[in-house]
Write a protein that holds these residues in place. Structure first.
Motif, short mmCIF file in Angstrom:
data_model
loop_
_atom_site.label_atom_id
_atom_site.label_comp_id
_atom_site.label_asym_id
_atom_site.label_seq_id
_atom_site.Cartn_x
_atom_site.Cartn_y
_atom_site.Cartn_z
N UNK A 43 -32.61 -20.19 7.27
CA UNK A 43 -31.68 -20.89 8.34
C UNK A 43 -30.48 -21.60 7.62
N UNK A 44 -30.13 -21.12 6.06
CA UNK A 44 -29.11 -21.81 5.65
C UNK A 44 -27.61 -21.61 6.35
N UNK A 45 -27.50 -20.14 6.96
CA UNK A 45 -26.19 -19.93 7.58
C UNK A 45 -25.81 -21.14 8.70
N UNK A 46 -26.94 -21.50 9.25
CA UNK A 46 -26.45 -22.67 10.18
C UNK A 46 -26.34 -24.12 9.57
N UNK A 47 -26.75 -24.22 8.32
CA UNK A 47 -26.40 -25.34 7.59
C UNK A 47 -25.20 -25.39 6.83
N UNK A 48 -24.67 -24.42 6.61
CA UNK A 48 -23.40 -24.20 5.80
C UNK A 48 -22.09 -24.39 6.38
N UNK A 49 -21.11 -24.78 5.86
CA UNK A 49 -19.75 -24.99 6.60
C UNK A 49 -19.21 -23.62 6.58
N UNK A 50 -19.49 -22.72 7.65
CA UNK A 50 -19.06 -21.36 7.56
C UNK A 50 -17.65 -21.31 7.72
N UNK A 51 -17.21 -22.22 8.92
CA UNK A 51 -15.78 -22.11 9.22
C UNK A 51 -15.13 -22.75 8.19
N UNK A 52 -15.44 -24.00 7.72
CA UNK A 52 -14.78 -24.52 6.61
C UNK A 52 -14.38 -23.59 5.16
N UNK A 53 -15.59 -22.86 5.01
CA UNK A 53 -15.14 -21.94 3.73
C UNK A 53 -14.52 -20.88 4.04
N UNK A 54 -14.44 -20.21 5.06
CA UNK A 54 -13.42 -19.12 5.59
C UNK A 54 -12.07 -19.57 5.97
N UNK A 55 -11.69 -20.61 6.29
CA UNK A 55 -10.52 -21.24 6.43
C UNK A 55 -9.85 -21.56 5.12
N UNK A 56 -10.56 -21.91 4.35
CA UNK A 56 -10.22 -22.10 2.85
C UNK A 56 -9.61 -20.92 2.14
N UNK A 57 -10.07 -19.83 2.49
CA UNK A 57 -9.91 -18.73 1.94
C UNK A 57 -8.66 -18.05 2.70
N UNK A 58 -8.85 -18.12 4.19
CA UNK A 58 -7.55 -17.48 4.94
C UNK A 58 -6.37 -18.39 4.58
N UNK A 59 -6.28 -19.61 4.13
CA UNK A 59 -5.16 -20.37 3.91
C UNK A 59 -4.26 -19.74 2.66
N UNK A 60 -4.89 -18.90 1.70
CA UNK A 60 -4.25 -18.59 0.66
C UNK A 60 -3.57 -16.91 0.93
N UNK A 61 -4.58 -16.46 1.60
CA UNK A 61 -4.16 -14.92 1.98
C UNK A 61 -2.95 -14.66 2.09
N UNK A 62 -2.14 -15.42 3.31
CA UNK A 62 -0.75 -15.08 3.59
C UNK A 62 0.20 -14.94 2.51
#
Length: 471
Positions: free
Chosen positions: A187-206
Protein backbone atom coordinates in the motif's frame (compact mmCIF):
# COMPACT_ATOMS: atom_id res chain seq x y z
CA UNK A 1 13.08 16.29 -33.62
CA UNK A 2 10.03 14.16 -34.52
CA UNK A 3 11.24 11.37 -32.22
CA UNK A 4 11.76 13.89 -29.40
CA UNK A 5 8.20 15.20 -29.77
CA UNK A 6 6.74 11.66 -29.72
CA UNK A 7 8.92 10.86 -26.70
CA UNK A 8 7.76 13.90 -24.70
CA UNK A 9 4.09 13.44 -25.60
CA UNK A 10 4.09 9.77 -24.59
CA UNK A 11 5.91 10.46 -21.33
CA UNK A 12 3.51 13.32 -20.57
CA UNK A 13 0.54 11.01 -21.09
CA UNK A 14 2.14 8.36 -18.87
CA UNK A 15 2.74 10.89 -16.11
CA UNK A 16 -0.87 12.06 -16.24
CA UNK A 17 -2.22 8.50 -16.30
CA UNK A 18 -0.37 7.74 -13.06
CA UNK A 19 -2.84 9.89 -11.10
CA UNK A 20 -5.57 7.38 -12.06
CA UNK A 21 -3.44 4.22 -12.04
CA UNK A 22 -2.14 4.36 -8.48
CA UNK A 23 -5.69 4.63 -7.11
CA UNK A 24 -6.77 1.29 -8.59
CA UNK A 25 -7.36 -0.97 -5.58
CA UNK A 26 -7.91 -4.34 -7.24
CA UNK A 27 -4.45 -5.88 -7.82
CA UNK A 28 -5.41 -8.01 -10.83
CA UNK A 29 -7.20 -5.10 -12.45
CA UNK A 30 -4.20 -2.87 -11.77
CA UNK A 31 -1.81 -5.33 -13.42
CA UNK A 32 -3.83 -5.69 -16.60
CA UNK A 33 -4.69 -2.01 -17.00
CA UNK A 34 -0.99 -1.16 -16.64
CA UNK A 35 -0.10 -3.79 -19.24
CA UNK A 36 -2.82 -2.64 -21.67
CA UNK A 37 -1.57 0.95 -21.51
CA UNK A 38 2.02 -0.26 -21.88
CA UNK A 39 1.19 -2.24 -25.01
CA UNK A 40 -0.60 0.77 -26.45
CA UNK A 41 2.54 2.88 -25.90
CA UNK A 42 4.76 0.23 -27.49
CA UNK A 43 2.46 -0.05 -30.51
CA UNK A 44 2.29 3.75 -30.88
CA UNK A 45 6.06 4.12 -30.76
CA UNK A 46 6.99 0.98 -32.70
CA UNK A 47 4.13 -0.15 -34.89
CA UNK A 48 5.01 -3.36 -36.76
CA UNK A 49 8.37 -3.52 -34.92
CA UNK A 50 6.47 -4.44 -31.74
CA UNK A 51 6.91 -8.03 -32.96
CA UNK A 52 10.55 -7.81 -31.87
CA UNK A 53 9.55 -7.20 -28.25
CA UNK A 54 6.82 -9.86 -28.29
CA UNK A 55 9.21 -12.45 -29.71
CA UNK A 56 11.84 -11.65 -27.07
CA UNK A 57 9.25 -11.87 -24.32
CA UNK A 58 8.06 -15.26 -25.57
CA UNK A 59 11.50 -16.87 -25.91
CA UNK A 60 12.91 -15.44 -22.69
CA UNK A 61 9.79 -16.41 -20.72
CA UNK A 62 10.12 -20.00 -21.93
CA UNK A 63 13.79 -19.98 -20.88
CA UNK A 64 12.98 -18.61 -17.41
CA UNK A 65 10.10 -21.02 -16.75
CA UNK A 66 11.24 -24.25 -18.42
CA UNK A 67 15.03 -24.06 -18.70
CA UNK A 68 17.31 -25.40 -15.97
CA UNK A 69 17.18 -22.73 -13.28
CA UNK A 70 20.83 -23.22 -12.46
CA UNK A 71 21.68 -21.60 -15.77
CA UNK A 72 18.50 -19.90 -17.00
CA UNK A 73 20.06 -16.50 -16.25
CA UNK A 74 23.03 -17.22 -18.52
CA UNK A 75 20.78 -18.52 -21.32
CA UNK A 76 18.56 -15.43 -21.00
CA UNK A 77 21.59 -13.14 -21.05
CA UNK A 78 22.99 -14.79 -24.18
CA UNK A 79 19.66 -14.74 -26.01
CA UNK A 80 18.60 -11.19 -25.13
CA UNK A 81 21.95 -9.55 -25.84
CA UNK A 82 22.37 -11.64 -28.98
CA UNK A 83 18.94 -10.55 -30.18
CA UNK A 84 19.68 -6.94 -29.23
CA UNK A 85 22.69 -7.07 -31.55
CA UNK A 86 20.58 -8.60 -34.34
CA UNK A 87 17.80 -6.07 -33.74
CA UNK A 88 20.23 -3.22 -34.40
CA UNK A 89 21.74 -4.91 -37.43
CA UNK A 90 18.56 -5.67 -39.41
CA UNK A 91 19.49 -3.09 -42.05
CA UNK A 92 22.35 -5.39 -43.12
CA UNK A 93 19.71 -8.03 -43.95
CA UNK A 94 17.70 -5.65 -46.12
CA UNK A 95 15.09 -4.68 -43.51
CA UNK A 96 14.12 -1.19 -42.41
CA UNK A 97 15.77 0.06 -39.21
CA UNK A 98 13.40 0.22 -36.20
CA UNK A 99 12.45 3.71 -34.92
CA UNK A 100 14.66 5.31 -32.27
CA UNK A 101 12.15 4.81 -29.47
CA UNK A 102 11.77 1.14 -30.36
CA UNK A 103 15.47 0.78 -29.66
CA UNK A 104 14.97 2.26 -26.17
CA UNK A 105 12.03 -0.07 -25.49
CA UNK A 106 14.13 -3.05 -26.56
CA UNK A 107 17.02 -1.90 -24.33
CA UNK A 108 14.83 -1.68 -21.22
CA UNK A 109 13.10 -4.98 -22.02
CA UNK A 110 16.53 -6.62 -22.26
CA UNK A 111 17.46 -5.44 -18.76
CA UNK A 112 14.11 -6.47 -17.29
CA UNK A 113 13.98 -9.98 -18.74
CA UNK A 114 17.63 -10.79 -18.05
CA UNK A 115 17.34 -9.25 -14.58
CA UNK A 116 14.23 -11.36 -13.92
CA UNK A 117 16.14 -14.51 -14.91
CA UNK A 118 18.86 -13.59 -12.41
CA UNK A 119 16.23 -13.00 -9.71
CA UNK A 120 14.72 -16.43 -10.42
CA UNK A 121 18.17 -18.03 -10.33
CA UNK A 122 18.93 -16.35 -6.97
CA UNK A 123 15.61 -17.54 -5.50
CA UNK A 124 16.22 -21.08 -6.79
CA UNK A 125 19.76 -21.14 -5.36
CA UNK A 126 18.48 -19.97 -1.98
CA UNK A 127 15.74 -22.61 -1.99
CA UNK A 128 18.35 -25.32 -2.53
CA UNK A 129 20.48 -23.90 0.29
CA UNK A 130 17.45 -24.07 2.60
CA UNK A 131 16.80 -27.70 1.62
CA UNK A 132 20.44 -28.52 2.29
CA UNK A 133 20.42 -26.73 5.66
CA UNK A 134 17.30 -28.63 6.75
CA UNK A 135 19.04 -31.93 6.06
CA UNK A 136 21.96 -30.78 8.21
CA UNK A 137 19.70 -29.29 10.91
CA UNK A 138 21.26 -25.92 10.18
CA UNK A 139 18.97 -22.88 10.61
CA UNK A 140 21.50 -20.24 9.52
CA UNK A 141 19.82 -19.74 6.11
CA UNK A 142 16.76 -17.45 6.17
CA UNK A 143 13.45 -18.78 4.86
CA UNK A 144 12.27 -17.74 1.40
CA UNK A 145 10.44 -14.43 1.29
CA UNK A 146 7.01 -14.04 -0.27
CA UNK A 147 8.61 -12.46 -3.33
CA UNK A 148 11.07 -15.37 -3.70
CA UNK A 149 8.19 -17.84 -3.55
CA UNK A 150 6.46 -15.82 -6.28
CA UNK A 151 9.61 -15.90 -8.43
CA UNK A 152 9.73 -19.69 -8.26
CA UNK A 153 6.05 -19.89 -9.32
CA UNK A 154 6.22 -17.44 -12.22
CA UNK A 155 3.99 -18.06 -15.22
CA UNK A 156 3.86 -16.54 -18.68
CA UNK A 157 1.25 -13.95 -17.71
CA UNK A 158 3.28 -12.74 -14.73
CA UNK A 159 6.28 -12.14 -16.99
CA UNK A 160 4.08 -10.53 -19.65
CA UNK A 161 2.65 -8.02 -17.15
CA UNK A 162 6.09 -7.17 -15.78
CA UNK A 163 7.59 -6.78 -19.26
CA UNK A 164 4.92 -4.51 -20.72
CA UNK A 165 3.57 -2.49 -17.81
CA UNK A 166 3.44 1.11 -18.98
CA UNK A 167 5.73 2.34 -16.17
CA UNK A 168 9.24 2.45 -17.58
CA UNK A 169 8.34 0.58 -20.76
CA UNK A 170 9.50 3.45 -22.97
CA UNK A 171 12.77 4.63 -21.40
CA UNK A 172 13.05 3.06 -17.98
CA UNK A 173 14.25 3.38 -15.30
CA UNK A 174 15.07 -0.27 -14.68
CA UNK A 175 13.30 -1.78 -11.68
CA UNK A 176 13.27 -5.35 -10.40
CA UNK A 177 10.33 -7.74 -10.46
CA UNK A 178 10.17 -7.33 -6.66
CA UNK A 179 9.73 -3.57 -7.01
CA UNK A 180 7.00 -4.10 -9.62
CA UNK A 181 5.23 -6.68 -7.47
CA UNK A 182 5.42 -4.50 -4.36
CA UNK A 183 3.84 -1.62 -6.27
CA UNK A 184 0.90 -3.91 -7.13
CA UNK A 185 0.36 -5.57 -3.74
CA UNK A 186 1.75 -3.22 -1.07
CA UNK A 187 0.00 0.00 0.00
CA UNK A 188 2.94 2.41 -0.03
CA UNK A 189 1.88 4.17 -3.23
CA UNK A 190 -1.21 5.43 -1.39
CA UNK A 191 0.87 6.71 1.53
CA UNK A 192 3.67 8.43 -0.41
CA UNK A 193 3.45 12.03 -1.58
CA UNK A 194 3.37 11.05 -5.25
CA UNK A 195 2.21 14.41 -6.55
CA UNK A 196 4.75 16.33 -4.47
CA UNK A 197 7.61 14.09 -5.60
CA UNK A 198 6.56 14.48 -9.23
CA UNK A 199 6.16 18.26 -9.05
CA UNK A 200 9.62 18.61 -7.46
CA UNK A 201 11.14 16.96 -10.53
CA UNK A 202 8.91 18.76 -13.04
CA UNK A 203 9.98 22.16 -11.66
CA UNK A 204 13.56 21.82 -12.90
CA UNK A 205 12.87 20.07 -16.22
CA UNK A 206 12.05 23.31 -18.13
CA UNK A 207 15.43 24.71 -17.06
CA UNK A 208 17.32 21.70 -18.44
CA UNK A 209 15.20 21.58 -21.60
CA UNK A 210 15.67 25.31 -22.19
CA UNK A 211 19.43 25.12 -21.73
CA UNK A 212 19.54 22.16 -24.09
CA UNK A 213 17.75 24.08 -26.86
CA UNK A 214 19.77 27.27 -26.34
CA UNK A 215 23.24 25.73 -26.26
CA UNK A 216 22.42 23.31 -29.09
CA UNK A 217 21.45 26.30 -31.22
CA UNK A 218 24.70 28.19 -30.46
CA UNK A 219 27.10 25.23 -30.62
CA UNK A 220 25.57 22.51 -32.87
CA UNK A 221 27.33 19.15 -32.95
CA UNK A 222 27.33 19.01 -36.75
CA UNK A 223 29.62 22.04 -36.88
CA UNK A 224 32.43 19.89 -35.44
CA UNK A 225 32.32 17.84 -38.66
CA UNK A 226 32.55 20.77 -41.06
CA UNK A 227 35.64 21.78 -43.05
CA UNK A 228 35.29 25.30 -41.64
CA UNK A 229 35.68 23.92 -38.11
CA UNK A 230 39.02 22.33 -38.99
CA UNK A 231 40.37 24.99 -41.35
CA UNK A 232 39.27 28.25 -39.76
CA UNK A 233 39.03 27.52 -36.04
CA UNK A 234 42.04 27.47 -33.72
CA UNK A 235 43.29 24.36 -31.94
CA UNK A 236 42.06 25.74 -28.57
CA UNK A 237 38.58 26.39 -29.97
CA UNK A 238 38.38 22.89 -31.45
CA UNK A 239 39.60 21.32 -28.22
CA UNK A 240 37.18 23.27 -26.02
CA UNK A 241 34.24 22.51 -28.32
CA UNK A 242 33.72 19.28 -26.39
CA UNK A 243 32.49 21.31 -23.40
CA UNK A 244 29.28 22.72 -24.96
CA UNK A 245 28.55 19.46 -26.82
CA UNK A 246 28.71 17.46 -23.59
CA UNK A 247 26.70 20.13 -21.79
CA UNK A 248 23.98 19.72 -24.44
CA UNK A 249 24.12 15.95 -23.96
CA UNK A 250 23.82 16.30 -20.18
CA UNK A 251 20.81 18.63 -20.37
CA UNK A 252 19.05 16.25 -22.76
CA UNK A 253 19.76 13.24 -20.55
CA UNK A 254 18.68 15.10 -17.39
CA UNK A 255 15.39 16.07 -19.07
CA UNK A 256 14.66 12.55 -20.33
CA UNK A 257 15.62 10.70 -17.17
CA UNK A 258 13.70 13.04 -14.86
CA UNK A 259 10.58 12.72 -17.03
CA UNK A 260 10.94 8.93 -16.82
CA UNK A 261 11.26 9.16 -13.03
CA UNK A 262 8.07 11.27 -12.96
CA UNK A 263 6.17 8.40 -14.59
CA UNK A 264 7.22 6.19 -11.66
CA UNK A 265 6.58 8.73 -8.90
CA UNK A 266 3.12 9.68 -10.18
CA UNK A 267 2.14 6.01 -10.40
CA UNK A 268 3.59 5.27 -6.96
CA UNK A 269 6.06 2.67 -8.19
CA UNK A 270 9.21 2.54 -6.06
CA UNK A 271 7.62 4.14 -3.00
CA UNK A 272 8.97 2.64 0.24
CA UNK A 273 9.34 3.91 3.81
CA UNK A 274 12.57 5.87 4.28
CA UNK A 275 13.52 3.69 7.26
CA UNK A 276 14.04 0.81 4.80
CA UNK A 277 17.17 2.65 3.52
CA UNK A 278 16.16 2.32 -0.11
CA UNK A 279 18.76 2.22 -2.87
CA UNK A 280 18.51 2.97 -6.59
CA UNK A 281 17.48 -0.10 -8.57
CA UNK A 282 17.58 -2.38 -5.54
CA UNK A 283 14.82 -1.05 -3.32
CA UNK A 284 14.76 -1.55 0.48
CA UNK A 285 18.06 -2.65 2.01
CA UNK A 286 16.15 -3.46 5.22
CA UNK A 287 12.91 -5.41 5.68
CA UNK A 288 10.14 -2.82 5.64
CA UNK A 289 7.12 -5.12 5.73
CA UNK A 290 6.80 -4.46 9.44
CA UNK A 291 6.22 -0.79 8.64
CA UNK A 292 2.92 -1.46 6.87
CA UNK A 293 0.07 0.10 8.76
CA UNK A 294 -3.18 1.93 8.19
CA UNK A 295 -1.55 5.14 9.32
CA UNK A 296 -0.93 7.84 6.75
CA UNK A 297 2.10 9.05 8.69
CA UNK A 298 4.62 6.74 6.98
CA UNK A 299 7.40 8.85 5.46
CA UNK A 300 8.16 7.36 2.04
CA UNK A 301 10.68 8.16 -0.67
CA UNK A 302 11.35 7.14 -4.28
CA UNK A 303 15.07 6.38 -4.03
CA UNK A 304 14.40 2.96 -5.60
CA UNK A 305 13.60 4.56 -8.97
CA UNK A 306 16.01 7.48 -8.68
CA UNK A 307 18.05 7.15 -11.84
CA UNK A 308 20.18 10.28 -11.70
CA UNK A 309 21.46 12.69 -9.05
CA UNK A 310 21.96 15.90 -11.03
CA UNK A 311 23.34 18.01 -8.18
CA UNK A 312 26.00 15.53 -7.13
CA UNK A 313 26.88 14.71 -10.74
CA UNK A 314 27.62 18.39 -11.33
CA UNK A 315 29.33 19.34 -8.09
CA UNK A 316 31.33 16.25 -7.07
CA UNK A 317 35.08 16.58 -7.58
CA UNK A 318 36.12 13.35 -9.32
CA UNK A 319 35.23 11.36 -12.43
CA UNK A 320 34.95 8.17 -10.37
CA UNK A 321 32.44 9.72 -7.99
CA UNK A 322 30.37 11.28 -10.79
CA UNK A 323 29.94 7.86 -12.42
CA UNK A 324 28.04 6.71 -9.32
CA UNK A 325 25.35 9.35 -9.76
CA UNK A 326 24.69 8.77 -13.48
CA UNK A 327 22.07 6.30 -14.74
CA UNK A 328 22.06 4.68 -11.30
CA UNK A 329 19.38 2.02 -11.88
CA UNK A 330 21.21 0.72 -14.95
CA UNK A 331 24.47 0.83 -12.99
CA UNK A 332 22.78 -1.29 -10.31
CA UNK A 333 21.87 -3.84 -12.99
CA UNK A 334 25.42 -3.86 -14.36
CA UNK A 335 26.90 -4.20 -10.87
CA UNK A 336 24.57 -7.00 -9.74
CA UNK A 337 24.41 -9.11 -12.88
CA UNK A 338 27.74 -8.49 -14.60
CA UNK A 339 30.37 -7.07 -12.23
CA UNK A 340 29.62 -9.26 -9.20
CA UNK A 341 28.93 -12.36 -11.29
CA UNK A 342 31.92 -12.14 -13.62
CA UNK A 343 34.33 -15.01 -12.78
CA UNK A 344 37.58 -13.03 -13.17
CA UNK A 345 38.13 -10.22 -10.64
CA UNK A 346 40.96 -8.88 -12.76
CA UNK A 347 38.77 -8.24 -15.82
CA UNK A 348 35.35 -7.67 -14.25
CA UNK A 349 35.49 -3.87 -14.63
CA UNK A 350 36.41 -4.10 -18.31
CA UNK A 351 33.73 -6.77 -18.85
CA UNK A 352 31.09 -4.57 -17.19
CA UNK A 353 32.02 -1.57 -19.33
CA UNK A 354 31.98 -3.76 -22.47
CA UNK A 355 28.48 -5.05 -21.66
CA UNK A 356 27.38 -1.47 -21.04
CA UNK A 357 28.74 -0.44 -24.44
CA UNK A 358 27.03 -3.39 -26.16
CA UNK A 359 23.76 -2.54 -24.42
CA UNK A 360 23.96 1.08 -25.60
CA UNK A 361 24.43 0.12 -29.26
CA UNK A 362 26.60 -1.21 -32.06
CA UNK A 363 28.24 2.09 -32.98
CA UNK A 364 31.97 2.44 -32.40
CA UNK A 365 31.37 5.67 -30.48
CA UNK A 366 29.85 3.80 -27.54
CA UNK A 367 32.99 1.69 -27.20
CA UNK A 368 35.32 4.67 -27.64
CA UNK A 369 33.44 6.50 -24.90
CA UNK A 370 32.57 3.88 -22.30
CA UNK A 371 35.68 1.72 -22.62
CA UNK A 372 37.94 4.80 -22.41
CA UNK A 373 37.05 5.28 -18.74
CA UNK A 374 39.46 2.56 -17.46
CA UNK A 375 42.32 4.47 -19.12
CA UNK A 376 41.46 7.76 -17.40
CA UNK A 377 40.51 6.47 -13.95
CA UNK A 378 44.03 5.23 -13.02
CA UNK A 379 45.39 8.69 -13.85
CA UNK A 380 42.80 10.38 -11.64
CA UNK A 381 43.26 7.86 -8.81
CA UNK A 382 47.04 8.33 -8.90
CA UNK A 383 46.93 12.13 -8.73
CA UNK A 384 44.22 12.11 -6.05
CA UNK A 385 46.48 9.91 -3.96
CA UNK A 386 49.54 12.07 -4.65
CA UNK A 387 48.11 15.57 -4.23
CA UNK A 388 44.57 15.54 -2.77
CA UNK A 389 44.31 12.73 -0.24
CA UNK A 390 46.39 14.47 2.43
CA UNK A 391 45.89 18.08 1.30
CA UNK A 392 44.19 20.63 3.57
CA UNK A 393 43.03 24.24 3.49
CA UNK A 394 43.56 26.35 0.38
CA UNK A 395 45.68 23.67 -1.28
CA UNK A 396 42.84 21.16 -0.99
CA UNK A 397 40.33 23.62 -2.47
CA UNK A 398 42.59 24.46 -5.40
CA UNK A 399 43.38 20.81 -6.13
CA UNK A 400 39.70 19.89 -5.94
CA UNK A 401 38.81 22.59 -8.48
CA UNK A 402 41.55 21.34 -10.81
CA UNK A 403 40.21 17.80 -10.39
CA UNK A 404 36.66 19.02 -11.13
CA UNK A 405 37.81 20.70 -14.36
CA UNK A 406 39.71 17.56 -15.31
CA UNK A 407 36.61 15.44 -14.57
CA UNK A 408 34.37 17.37 -16.93
CA UNK A 409 37.02 17.66 -19.60
CA UNK A 410 37.43 13.86 -19.50
CA UNK A 411 33.65 13.32 -19.66
CA UNK A 412 33.37 15.81 -22.50
CA UNK A 413 36.29 14.43 -24.49
CA UNK A 414 34.99 10.85 -24.20
CA UNK A 415 31.38 11.97 -24.61
CA UNK A 416 31.88 13.48 -28.05
CA UNK A 417 32.70 9.98 -29.34
CA UNK A 418 29.36 8.80 -27.88
CA UNK A 419 27.61 11.54 -29.88
CA UNK A 420 29.55 11.24 -33.15
CA UNK A 421 29.01 7.44 -33.21
CA UNK A 422 30.97 6.38 -36.31
CA UNK A 423 34.73 5.81 -36.54
CA UNK A 424 35.26 8.25 -39.41
CA UNK A 425 33.59 11.13 -37.54
CA UNK A 426 35.31 10.29 -34.25
CA UNK A 427 38.69 10.07 -35.94
CA UNK A 428 38.05 13.33 -37.79
CA UNK A 429 37.41 15.20 -34.55
CA UNK A 430 40.15 13.56 -32.46
CA UNK A 431 42.56 14.07 -35.35
CA UNK A 432 41.63 17.77 -35.48
CA UNK A 433 42.86 18.14 -31.89
CA UNK A 434 45.83 15.76 -32.41
CA UNK A 435 44.43 13.20 -29.92
CA UNK A 436 45.40 15.66 -27.22
CA UNK A 437 43.61 14.14 -24.23
CA UNK A 438 44.86 10.57 -24.71
CA UNK A 439 48.44 11.80 -25.10
CA UNK A 440 48.05 14.07 -22.07
CA UNK A 441 46.60 11.29 -19.88
CA UNK A 442 49.37 8.86 -20.84
CA UNK A 443 51.98 11.53 -20.09
CA UNK A 444 50.38 12.43 -16.77
CA UNK A 445 50.28 8.78 -15.75
CA UNK A 446 54.00 8.35 -16.46
CA UNK A 447 54.76 11.59 -14.57
CA UNK A 448 52.57 10.48 -11.67
CA UNK A 449 54.31 7.10 -11.44
CA UNK A 450 57.72 8.83 -11.43
CA UNK A 451 56.59 11.23 -8.68
CA UNK A 452 55.26 8.32 -6.63
CA UNK A 453 58.54 6.40 -7.01
CA UNK A 454 60.58 9.49 -6.12
CA UNK A 455 58.50 10.06 -2.99
CA UNK A 456 58.80 6.42 -2.01
CA UNK A 457 62.61 6.49 -2.47
CA UNK A 458 62.83 9.72 -0.50
CA UNK A 459 60.73 8.23 2.28
CA UNK A 460 63.00 5.17 2.48
CA UNK A 461 66.10 7.38 2.63
CA UNK A 462 64.56 9.41 5.44
CA UNK A 463 63.76 6.23 7.34
CA UNK A 464 67.35 5.06 7.02
CA UNK A 465 68.66 8.43 8.21
CA UNK A 466 66.31 8.37 11.21
CA UNK A 467 67.32 4.81 12.04
CA UNK A 468 71.01 5.84 11.79
CA UNK A 469 70.44 8.82 14.10
CA UNK A 470 68.64 6.57 16.57
CA UNK A 471 71.65 4.25 16.73
Amino acid sequence: MKDDIIYIVLLGLCIGFGQFYRKIKDSEQKKWIGTAVGLLIVLTASGFHTLHMLFCYLVCSLIIIYFNRKSCHLASFAFMFGYLFFFRSVTYFGYRAPPGHTNMIQMILTLKLVGLAFEVNAAYTKSKEIESSKKKDDSSVDALSENEHALLKLNMLDIFNYSFNYIGVLTGPYFTYKTYRDAIYLPFSTKADCIGATVDKLKVIPVYAGLFLLIAYIWPLDYAMSSEFYEERSFIYRLLYVWPTFFIFRMRIYTGILLSECVCTMAGLGAYPKVCENKSGHGPSKDCLSMISDSNAIDCDFETVRNIDVVNTEKCWTFREAMKYWNMCVQYWMAMYVYKRFPSKKYRTLATLAVSAIWHGVYAGYYFCICAAPFYLPVEDLFVKLFIKEATGIKLKVMNVICWISKFFAFSYMGIAFLLLTIDKIWFYYGSVYHFAYIMWATLYVVGVLIAKTRKSKSKRMEKVEQGDAK
